[in-house]
Design a protein around this motif. Structure first.
Motif, PDB file in Angstrom:
ATOM      1  N   ASP A 132      27.236   7.405  -1.682  1.00 16.43           N
ATOM      2  CA  ASP A 132      28.211   7.421  -0.599  1.00 16.43           C
ATOM      3  C   ASP A 132      28.163   8.776   0.103  1.00 16.43           C
ATOM      4  N   PRO A 133      27.790   8.817   1.393  1.00 17.17           N
ATOM      5  CA  PRO A 133      27.722  10.095   2.093  1.00 17.17           C
ATOM      6  C   PRO A 133      29.081  10.798   2.183  1.00 17.17           C
ATOM      7  N   GLN A 134      30.158  10.048   2.031  1.00 14.43           N
ATOM      8  CA  GLN A 134      31.495  10.647   2.054  1.00 14.43           C
ATOM      9  C   GLN A 134      31.838  11.283   0.706  1.00 14.43           C
ATOM     10  N   ARG A 135      31.046  10.986  -0.303  1.00 14.86           N
ATOM     11  CA  ARG A 135      31.268  11.534  -1.650  1.00 14.86           C
ATOM     12  C   ARG A 135      29.939  12.064  -2.184  1.00 14.86           C
ATOM     13  N   PRO A 136      29.484  13.203  -1.661  1.00 17.30           N
ATOM     14  CA  PRO A 136      28.174  13.721  -2.053  1.00 17.30           C
ATOM     15  C   PRO A 136      28.168  14.268  -3.483  1.00 17.30           C
TER      16      PRO A 136
END
Length: 83
Positions: free
Chosen positions: A52-56
């Motif tokens: 998830d790019p929002q949760r690197p």
């Protein structure tokens, strides 16, 4: 008899897991993995699996002669193997 075999198998698996961590790391990424706590490892794997790019994935700090990008590539390879 089955209980003895089960206990022997469990002891063997535990010994193998401990031996794996006692070996010198093959790379700086693997060294960073082993120097992380179990909770940190769990977090790395959760983030890796989520993709998830929002949760690197927050890379650990680890002394290395590699560039930041090389270390990141190496650590992601370890995550691919361990997670």
């Amino acid at each position: 008899m089955a209980a003895v075999a089960l206990l022997s198998s469990a002891a063997l698996l535990t010994a193998c897991a401990q031996e794996e961590e006692l070996r010198p790391p093959r790379s700086v990424g693997e060294g960073a993995w082993y120097s992380s706590s179990k909770e940190e490892r769990r977090g790395y794997c959760e983030a890796y699996r989520a993709r998830d790019p929002q949760r690197p994935i927050h890379l650990p700090t680890y002394a290395s002669a590699e560039s930041e990008d090389e270390f990141a590539d190496d650590f992601y390879e370890v995550l691919r193997e361990k997670c």
